[in-house]
Design an enzyme around this catalytic site. Structure first.
Site, PDB file in Angstrom:
ATOM      1  N   PHE A 126       0.671  -1.202   0.374  1.00 16.79           N
ATOM      2  CA  PHE A 126       0.070  -0.211   0.039  1.00 16.79           C
ATOM      3  C   PHE A 126       1.045   1.120   0.079  1.00 16.79           C
ATOM      4  O   PHE A 126       2.082   1.305   0.874  1.00 16.79           O
ATOM      5  CB  PHE A 126      -1.228  -0.218   1.152  1.00 16.79           C
ATOM      6  CG  PHE A 126      -1.562   1.060   0.863  1.00 16.79           C
ATOM      7  CD1 PHE A 126      -3.236   1.113   0.561  1.00 16.79           C
ATOM      8  CD2 PHE A 126      -1.379   2.263   2.365  1.00 16.79           C
ATOM      9  CE1 PHE A 126      -4.186   2.279   0.393  1.00 16.79           C
ATOM     10  CE2 PHE A 126      -2.647   3.463   1.875  1.00 16.79           C
ATOM     11  CZ  PHE A 126      -3.481   3.705   0.958  1.00 16.79           C
ATOM     12  N   ASP A 210       9.314   2.685   1.427  1.00 19.01           N
ATOM     13  CA  ASP A 210       8.549   3.405   1.618  1.00 19.01           C
ATOM     14  C   ASP A 210       7.815   3.186   3.463  1.00 19.01           C
ATOM     15  O   ASP A 210       7.744   2.397   3.688  1.00 19.01           O
ATOM     16  CB  ASP A 210       6.983   2.618   1.209  1.00 19.01           C
ATOM     17  CG  ASP A 210       5.527   3.802   1.356  1.00 19.01           C
ATOM     18  OD1 ASP A 210       6.199   4.408   2.759  1.00 19.01           O
ATOM     19  OD2 ASP A 210       4.383   2.952   1.094  1.00 19.01           O
ATOM     20  N   LYS A 239       3.022  10.004   8.669  1.00 16.97           N
ATOM     21  CA  LYS A 239       2.590   9.365   9.763  1.00 16.97           C
ATOM     22  C   LYS A 239       3.437  10.101  11.149  1.00 16.97           C
ATOM     23  O   LYS A 239       2.619  11.120  11.685  1.00 16.97           O
ATOM     24  CB  LYS A 239       2.542   7.862   9.984  1.00 16.97           C
ATOM     25  CG  LYS A 239       1.462   7.201   8.693  1.00 16.97           C
ATOM     26  CD  LYS A 239       0.907   5.855   8.995  1.00 16.97           C
ATOM     27  CE  LYS A 239       0.059   4.731   7.868  1.00 16.97           C
ATOM     28  NZ  LYS A 239      -1.418   5.928   8.145  1.00 16.97           N
TER      29      LYS A 239
END
Ligand code: PLP
Length: 375
Positions: A126, A210, A239
């Site tokens: 993702f 990532d 995040k």
């Protein structure tokens, strides 16, 4: 009215303190979710509040036409922690990944010209919700409605080195999550990551990690690739970096740190001084918490394995997936009713991402609620 893009739970949170949240009825919840991996220092941490308040009283925004102290200081700290050369600041994980995708394509184009722009990602991965990062995402359930997606992505199964080796000379980079988060909390084998790194070096493909979910201490090291003993060419993060404010970025190492030149990339809010000050306070707080993150993760996983209806537990540090006999959404609803905030991942996983600063007392309380709910 808010657009109905989220299947929201029926709770309104009004405040938080430490790793506890409170709703509009004053009810207390233990946080095993960190706002999907964001609240790395819990809620209303005094040092974080001080940094944000002080910076907002000084300077909130001037644009990237000028230097600001918080962004420059943060840049120096981050590249040192990551073993990188340069950093670009932006606002979210998807935007950070857009950045490393552009970086990889420009690196290749500068050196080899046209026809070498394919970025390989893994199935179950993702990488975000923009049209390009959806194309990068290796899950077919995300490849609908929004055609045409950006071209130039191909997906290979994780742990299948032969599939990678079989790819042609149109490839410029491989992008991977060290632990696949949204796909179901699947940690990649470190041997596999090292082999991918070796292949990338051999073929001059950039290795992009990532670390939007795994980074900034979540997995027990500043970046999860550090545990695999590799150094990627570029890394994205977001995040947890600013402890609750919208912030992200990407860093690049020696090989490609200077590839993006004036005019190649920009974003209005990137490096926002308040977010950068929040990020520095977050790094200070996490420096103390980090040595215990791996141990806390193990503590939780060992106890989860003994719970009823648990079929499997996997993860790294405080990024934990539980495979159970039940429906994850129903379990998470039940946990919320019982005072524990948790998440789902993939189709069959209950995902736990407590703030790295969580105490053992808070962990025990959360585990007790889980034990009751899984009975
Ligand atoms: N990459 C990974 C690994 C993620 O887990 C996420 C979000 O869950 C993203 C990218 C997208 O981040 P954002 O929602 O901040 O755009």
């Amino acid at each position: 009215m808010l657009m109905q893009t989220y299947n929201r739970f029926n709770v309104t949170f009004t405040s938080g303190k430490g790793c506890k949240l409170y709703d509009d009825n004053g009810r207390e919840y233990i946080d095993f979710a960190s706002g999907i991996g964001v609240n790395s220092v819990g809620y209303a941490h005094p040092e974080w509040v001080k940094a944000v308040s002080e910076q907002s009283g000084k300077l909130a925004h001037v644009s990237n036409l000028y230097h600001t102290q918080p962004a420059s200081e943060l840049a120096a700290r981050l590249v040192k922690l990551a073993g990188m050369e340069n950093v670009f600041f932006c606002n979210s994980g998807a935007e950070a990944n857009e950045g490393i995708i552009k970086l990889a394509r420009k690196y290749s184009h500068d050196k080899y010209g046209d026809g070498r722009a394919v970025i390989v990602t893994l199935k179950q991965s993702f990488h975000g919700r923009t049209v390009t990062t959806l194309a990068a995402t290796g899950q077919s359930s995300f490849h609908k409605h929004f055609f045409p997606f950006t071209e130039g992505f191909t997906h290979v199964p994780p742990h299948d080195l032969e599939a990678l080796k079989a790819l042609g000379d149109d490839v410029c980079a491989v992008m991977l999550e060290v632990v696949q988060g949204e796909g179901g909390v699947f940690p990649l084998d470190h041997d596999y990551i090292r082999a991918v790194s070796g292949l990338c070096r051999e073929r001059d493909w950039l290795l992009l990690t990532d670390e939007v979910q795994t980074g900034i201490g979540r997995c027990g090291s500043w970046f999860a690739y550090q545990q695999a003993g590799i150094l990627p060419d570029a890394v994205s993060f977001a995040k947890g970096i600013a402890g609750g404010l919208p912030f992200g970025g990407f860093m690049a190492g020696k090989k490609c740190g200077d590839v993006l030149r004036p005019g190649d990339h920009a974003t209005t809010f990137g490096g926002n001084p308040i977010c950068a000050a929040a990020a520095m306070a977050t790094l200070d707080i996490l420096t103390e918490a980090l040595p215990e993150v791996g141990q806390k993760g193990k503590y939780i996983m060992e106890r989860l394995e003994k719970l009823p209806k648990v079929r499997g537990v996997r993860g790294l540090g405080l990024m934990i997936g539980i495979v159970t006999d039940g429906n994850p959404r129903e379990i998470v609803c039940g946990l919320l009713d019982a005072g524990l905030v948790a998440l789902t991942a993939g189709t069959d996983v209950v995902r736990l991402m407590p703030p790295p600063v969580i105490t053992y007392d808070e962990i025990d309380k959360g585990l007790e609620i889980l034990k009751e709910a899984l009975k």
